[in-house]
Motif scaffolding. Sequence first.
Motif, PDB file in Angstrom:
ATOM      1  N   THR A 166      -9.560   8.932  -3.935  1.00 37.43           N
ATOM      2  CA  THR A 166      -8.370   8.009  -4.432  1.00 37.43           C
ATOM      3  C   THR A 166      -7.829   7.510  -3.181  1.00 37.43           C
ATOM      4  OG1 THR A 166      -8.113   9.698  -6.368  1.00 37.43           O
ATOM      5  CG2 THR A 166      -6.304   8.353  -5.574  1.00 37.43           C
ATOM      6  N   ILE A 167      -7.487   6.483  -3.257  1.00 33.67           N
ATOM      7  CA  ILE A 167      -6.781   5.603  -2.107  1.00 33.67           C
ATOM      8  C   ILE A 167      -5.300   5.327  -2.407  1.00 33.67           C
ATOM      9  CG2 ILE A 167      -6.979   3.955  -0.495  1.00 33.67           C
ATOM     10  CD1 ILE A 167      -9.815   3.330  -1.297  1.00 33.67           C
ATOM     11  N   PHE A 168      -4.647   5.976  -1.577  1.00 32.87           N
ATOM     12  CA  PHE A 168      -3.052   5.855  -1.444  1.00 32.87           C
ATOM     13  C   PHE A 168      -2.673   4.894  -0.582  1.00 32.87           C
ATOM     14  CE2 PHE A 168      -3.502  10.100  -3.610  1.00 32.87           C
ATOM     15  CZ  PHE A 168      -2.509   9.802  -4.712  1.00 32.87           C
ATOM     16  N   ALA A 169      -1.714   4.162  -0.575  1.00 29.75           N
ATOM     17  CA  ALA A 169      -1.064   3.256   0.451  1.00 29.75           C
ATOM     18  C   ALA A 169       0.387   3.498   0.504  1.00 29.75           C
ATOM     19  CB  ALA A 169      -1.283   1.792   0.084  1.00 29.75           C
ATOM     20  N   SER A 170       0.974   3.363   1.680  1.00 31.97           N
ATOM     21  CA  SER A 170       2.040   3.478   2.180  1.00 31.97           C
ATOM     22  C   SER A 170       2.563   2.596   3.297  1.00 31.97           C
ATOM     23  CB  SER A 170       2.504   5.077   2.355  1.00 31.97           C
ATOM     24  OG  SER A 170       1.762   5.449   3.526  1.00 31.97           O
ATOM     25  N   GLY A 171       3.695   2.572   3.584  1.00 32.44           N
ATOM     26  CA  GLY A 171       4.531   1.696   4.636  1.00 32.44           C
ATOM     27  C   GLY A 171       5.268   0.605   4.236  1.00 32.44           C
TER      28      GLY A 171
END
Length: 466
Positions: free
Chosen positions: A309-314
């Motif tokens: 699972t790929i999470f993104a943040s920022g």
Amino acid sequence: MSPSVSREALPHKHSPASAIARTLPAELNLAPEDCSLLTDLYQLTMSACYVGEGLAEKRASFELFVRRLPESFGYLIAMGLEQALDYLNNLCISADRIAALQATGIFDRAPANFWTLLASGGFTGDVWAVPEGTAVFANEPLLRVEAPLWQAQWVETYLLNAINYQTLIATKAARMRDIAGSEAHLLEFGTRRAFSPQGALWAARAALAGGLDATSNVLAALKLGQKPAGTMAHALVMAFNAVAGSEDEAFAAFGRYFPGAPLLIDTYDTVAAAERLAKQKQEVKGVRLDSGDLVELSKKVRSLLPEATIFASGDLDEWEIARLKAEGACIDGYGIGTKLVTGSPVNGVYKLVEIEGMPTMKQASGKMTYPGCKQVFRGEGRDRLGLASEAPEAGERALLQQVMAKGERLYACESIAEIRDRALSSVASLPPHARQLNNPTPVEVEISPQLQQLTDRVRDRLMNNE
């Protein structure tokens, strides 16, 4: 019991600050018993004036609403009612708080029975409100307070604080959920950017109720009966890299204690880290990307770790999520912080609409209000703002419900899941033009003939009195 207060006992208006400080702790941490004084000075000075002029116990109705939606918003999601009711239910001005007010010297000329009134008890009024998670529009009351004038005036500041901020966060959360889709996993990461520790707790609650899946705020999650969620920080990778010699040691160690937890892989070289993880035996269930070109990096990581699972943040918001999706990013979830818990405010206002059965209104340019106690009637594709005495028309339902009577709470505490379901359903029921991110058009709010007639009559009366 009411404290005995004599005029001679009141400190002089020029009393030194130390005299005031001795009456209350100096810490600025908010305790439950402090909330009754979490108000603006003019609420108190007006209340004292009402007492002196014999108006304090007059029955008054105030409504909380927004004159206009924040820029680029096509709707709001009502939130904060639970905290508002809790505040009203526990409103009590204690003897030491009264002493602290007296020590300021500001109220030296206030009538003596002002202090007696403050000490006499809590909130005794009635409250109507829109359930949390309901979509609302400009000029529609989110809440109406009917109480003795001094009480209804006193509570304005706290009610606006609780409802304005949580409504903003819930609305942003609902927009992000609407754009990201039902399958995306959305995490609230905003505690460190919220405006205060109290704000962080309210933001976490409103975000979850508005449609997000989980929060990283441990205290908020536990208080709300939720499981906190999160990943790891760059500091862990940097510490292991410096002491143990490699980024891989950090991943392995974290995996030993928290198997399956997402790994932050962008501290040094995102693609290189993913390539090494792909070659190792360690099971990688999820990774987080916090920097760089999220579209390209997510595609490369997906090719290397197809099951993760790929999470993104920022610094993500609804517009950035929409862009990432439009450009084909391989992202399954988003961690959302700064731009969720900050932003353009919801400028809710709290205005007197009736006193002793006499409708009243404000006529200032750009700030006109509608007189009388009102109700919002929701029909298919439209809303009607009418008087509380009106009945719903065919196909309509009344949004404002009575939630307090004579100071006693009528409205049961709802779970986050119940409020979230209402929010998701409310947004789904809106037309596309109200949900779009760019140049949204809110649902039309009609003014009922009865309300318009009352508005015209009150305006004429005010003009004739000038």
